[in-house]
Write an enzyme that holds these catalytic residues in place. Structure first.
Site, PDB file in Angstrom:
ATOM      1  N   ASP A 139       0.526  -6.642  -9.491  1.00 17.68           N
ATOM      2  CA  ASP A 139      -0.515  -5.838  -8.710  1.00 17.68           C
ATOM      3  C   ASP A 139      -2.055  -6.558  -8.578  1.00 17.68           C
ATOM      4  O   ASP A 139      -1.779  -7.875  -8.599  1.00 17.68           O
ATOM      5  CB  ASP A 139      -0.865  -4.522  -9.395  1.00 17.68           C
ATOM      6  N   HIS A 204      -6.993  -1.148  -6.762  1.00 15.81           N
ATOM      7  CA  HIS A 204      -5.420  -0.879  -6.759  1.00 15.81           C
ATOM      8  C   HIS A 204      -4.602  -1.011  -7.810  1.00 15.81           C
ATOM      9  O   HIS A 204      -3.784  -0.094  -8.322  1.00 15.81           O
ATOM     10  CB  HIS A 204      -4.820  -1.705  -5.526  1.00 15.81           C
ATOM     11  N   SER A 529       2.358   2.652  -2.202  1.00 17.05           N
ATOM     12  CA  SER A 529       2.017   1.885  -3.588  1.00 17.05           C
ATOM     13  C   SER A 529       1.651   3.049  -4.703  1.00 17.05           C
ATOM     14  O   SER A 529       1.888   2.602  -5.781  1.00 17.05           O
ATOM     15  CB  SER A 529       0.402   1.506  -3.167  1.00 17.05           C
TER      16      SER A 529
END
Ligand code: NAG
Ligand code: NAG
Ligand code: NAG
Ligand code: NAG
Ligand code: NAG
Length: 742
Positions: A139, A204, A529
């Site tokens: 990630d 994220h 996601s």
């Protein structure tokens, strides 16, 4: 002797080609040379890589300089800068499975666990085992300072852990919760970054990690919105972060480096919320990485993509991957705009600002147009550069558009933005100024009020949460059917991915906009996601009960116990696969559809991959003769939990056969009876209709024959359900037949 001959050839090549290379140096592009499983013998993989490059390039120095990276821990391959003819030469070499250009993939950007029935008070049966589980994420990095990653009460790092914690930049180190962190940035995707480290300057990776395994944090919210206890699905598990995404995206080379490290470090599970267009399975870094992970007993969970609601958009479709679609939960974020007339309009947005006044003057993009008239764009939509600061400043502006208007209004000193959507939406975006998104019909009403009122006024309230019926497939979630490996239904499963509250990085603003000054410990974002780590957590949860289960068995347990989703559109399982994950049920599925390496290999033969490549991927064999190998049976050739076939465009008949084997993981003596629910247009027969097990781990096989006729000139999506039921379990397999329109 051979050595010298090769060196001679190399020398000749070198003389012939040096000049060409010299002048073309700038045309070299990054490629990945994938070579399958690591060799068994004690050979130097690095030397192999160099020799291959030398054979193709000729010049020692150029060969050495062209290599970017060697993958040598968990699989064999390297990244190098090559010219087209060198690519051709290397592709023809023995030992090379594929050579493919390096591309950039994209990120597929708390109450959700309560919604799934995993209550705060719920303690997994196996907390001790859970704390030995290490989840790996590829990630944007992680911000370890987030309260969700507190290591209070954690024992020592599991002994099996072989990973590292790389510090630097804004990354000061790991703890007993986040036990590993590395980064890969092979082509410097982020020139000038001060942060060449696993630190998350995007948010994220912090968000996905905490959804998967964050600890309980009470009173979590985004500026008071969505207040509650935040936690991951397996709050006791440990986290290892592999940062592979940078400002520009996530490169194939970096993804492969992440997999190479994660598998060797000893993670139990990998979660990848990243993707790109479907490619040949062995020219796709996520499919390659996940394959080698699977060989080591590690399941990879991947996001299905955010290209919905259109069909055939699903990504990450390799059958050894768990492909996760995004669903909505029973909570919606609504932001009300109230006009001076008292009329209230409910928009969907996240507005963290509380109004300071009762009312603000209201105008529209049309009325605020820059009269100079030589501007591009559309003032009624408040397009950038079309409206004047003097008419916007201090006003709430109504805009007939919804692509970044809040940014424009902020820049011009507006008090807020009411934006009209093109169509109904389910996703709540966070606005940069007080703002909301209303339906197009409401937009016309608001504009009419502005046009017909002397001193139009409005106020935008802070966001409130509302209860809606759920689950449903999020509009953006990519849909099947897959465009390669046509007879494997994808996505596999759905999990919450809409408006998810989870931890965020201190290094990022909540909208990602540099002009935004808002930082928060938690943020609400949407995407497959966000769904991927939910499903990965379900897998970790199942693994905490059954540490010895294969990746396919764990995935089967999650799929066959999922709650089928009612979908209003015709697309049925194309949106949600088996349906919404149900982790608690998944821990005790009764039966599982297991898949061994050798059946994946038979499947690859059936898919037409050549025997030499399959031999390299599988390892151990020099060559793999698919014709001599017992062929994979049936329409799909794999013991997959769901049954799917895509018919040719002009076919009018369905005839599909599926061979399946289930393993008893419930009670030693048990009897399962089949139940088929299907529309009249299908005839589905199952042989035999009863499975009698005498012991645990016993395997039994059955065959499913699906027949039917199809209407002409129509896209056909026909779905049915096959269940094996005993007194306690219902083991569900979805059957989906798809025929595209002419
Ligand atoms: C991140 O690192 C930069 C450069 O060293 C520093 O200026 C900045 O304050 C750091 N940010 C945080 C949140 O620690
Ligand atoms: C401006 O936007 C409105 C609303 O979306 C649209 O109806 C109109 O056609 C657009 N005008 C131009 C010139 O693009
Ligand atoms: C109108 O647009 C022009 C060109 O973009 C710009 O120079 C001018 O400052 C604008 N006027 C106002 C009042 O914003
Ligand atoms: C409002 O007025 C503008 C400018 O006169 C016009 O273009 C627009 O169509 C009007 N809208 C409504 C809903 O009356
Ligand atoms: C929403 O409504 C459903 C059905 O009435 C209920 O079961 C659920 O608990 C509610 N959720 C919230 C957050 O109030």
């Amino acid at each position: 002797m051979f050595q010298t001959l090769q060196q001679m050839l190399v020398l000749i090549l070198l003389l012939v080609t040096t000049t060409v290379h010299g002048s073309n140096a700038h045309e070299r592009k990054a490629y990945i040379v994938y070579m399958g499983e690591l060799p068994e013998a004690e050979t130097s993989v690095m030397d192999d890589h160099h020799n291959l490059l030398l054979t193709a390039i000729g010049d020692q120095k150029v060969a050495r300089e062209s290599k970017i990276y060697s993958y040598k821990k968990s699989f064999n391959g390297f990244a190098a800068r090559l010219l087209p003819h060198e690519v051709k030469r290397i592709s023809d070499e023995e030992g090379v499975v594929s050579v493919f250009p390096n591309t950039l993939l994209k990120l597929h950007t708390t109450r959700s666990w309560d919604f799934l029935g995993m209550r705060k008070t719920f303690r997994g049966g196996n907390r001790k085992v859970e704390s030995d589980i290490i989840v790996g994420l590829l990630d944007t990095g992680i911000w370890v300072g987030a309260p969700s990653f507190s290591d209070k009460g954690y024992g020592p790092v599991p002994a099996k852990w072989k990973g590292k914690c790389v510090t630097g930049g804004n990354f000061t180190g790991c703890n007993r919760k986040v036990i590993g962190a590395r980064y890969s940035n092979l082509e410097n995707q982020d020139p000038g970054t001060v942060n060449l480290s696993p630190a998350d300057d995007d948010g994220h990776g912090t968000h996905t990690s905490s959804t998967l395994a964050g600890v309980h944090v009470r009173g979590a919210s985004l500026y008071g919105i969505a207040k509650g206890t935040a936690r991951g699905g397996v709050p006791s598990a440990r986290i290892a972060m592999y940062k592979v995404c940078w400002t520009m995206g996530c490169s194939d080379m970096d993804l492969l480096a992440g997999f190479d490290d994660a598998i060797a470090d000893g993670v139990d599970l990998i979660s990848v919320s990243i993707g790109g267009p479907s490619r040949n399975l062995f020219e796709d870094p996520i499919a390659i990485g996940a394959f080698h992970a699977m060989k080591k007993g590690i399941l990879t969970s991947c996001s299905a993509g955010n290209d919905g609601p259109y069909t055939s958009t699903v990504q990450n479709i390799a059958p050894w991957i768990m492909t996760v679609a995004a669903s909505g939960i029973d909570r919606q974020f609504r932001t009300v705009a109230t006009l001076g007339s008292g009329k209230r309009f409910f928009g969907i947005a996240i507005n963290t600002f509380s109004p300071k006044r009762k009312m603000y003057p209201l105008t529209s993009g049309t009325l605020a147009a820059n009269s100079s008239g030589d501007t591009f764009g559309n003032a009624s939509a408040c397009d950038y550069g079309t409206i004047s600061m003097d008419k916007v400043k201090g006003n709430i502006v109504f805009c007939m558009g919804n692509s970044g208007q809040d940014y424009t209004i902020k820049e011009l000193g507006g008090a807020g933005a009411i934006m009209a959507l093109d169509e109904r939406t389910d996703i709540a975006f966070t606005t940069l100024v007080p703002g909301t998104f209303v339906l197009p019909i409401d937009g016309i009403r608001i504009e009419h009020y502005i046009n017909s009122t002397k001193n139009p006024q409005a106020v935008i309230e802070k966001t409130k949460t509302y209860n809606i019926s759920a689950p449903f497939v999020a509009s953006f979630s990519s849909r099947g059917p897959p465009s390669i490996a046509l007879n494997i239904l994808k996505p596999d499963i759905a999990a919450p991915g809409l408006d998810i509250l989870a931890a965020y990085s201190r290094l990022a603003t909540i909208t990602g906009d540099p002009t935004d000054k808002r930082h928060a410990l938690f943020n609400i974002i949407s995407g497959t996601s966000m769904a991927c780590p939910h499903a990965a957590a379900a897998a970790a949860y199942v693994k905490s009960f059954h540490p010895d289960w294969s990746p396919a068995a764990i995935k089967s347990a999650i799929m066959t116990t999922a709650t089928p989703m009612k979908i209003k559109e015709v697309e049925a399982e194309l949106g949600s696969g088996s349906g919404q994950i149900n982790p608690i049920k998944a821990a005790h599925p009764g039966l599982v559809y297991d898949i061994s390496i050798s059946s994946y290999i038979r499947f690859l033969c059936k898919q037409g991959y050549n025997g030499t490549s399959i031999g390299l991927i599988a390892g151990g064999h020099k060559k793999y003769d698919c014709s001599k190998f017992q062929p994979a049976q049936g329409t799909d050739g794999l013991n997959y939990p769901n049954l799917h076939t895509q018919l040719k465009k002009n076919s009018s008949r369905i005839l599909a056969t599926f061979h399946r084997t289930v393993t008893n993981v419930g009670h030693d003596k048990s009897v399962y009876k089949v139940k088929v629910t299907s529309p009249r247009s299908l005839s589905i027969r199952v042989f035999p209709e009863t499975l009698k097990f005498n012991s645990l781990h016993q395997k039994m096989s059955f065959k499913v024959v699906v027949k039917g006729g199809l209407k002409r000139n129509e896209t056909q999506i026909i779905s049915a359900l096959l269940e094996w039921k005993d007194f306690k379990h219902s083991v569900k397999s979805h059957i989906l037949i798809y025929r595209p329109l002419e």
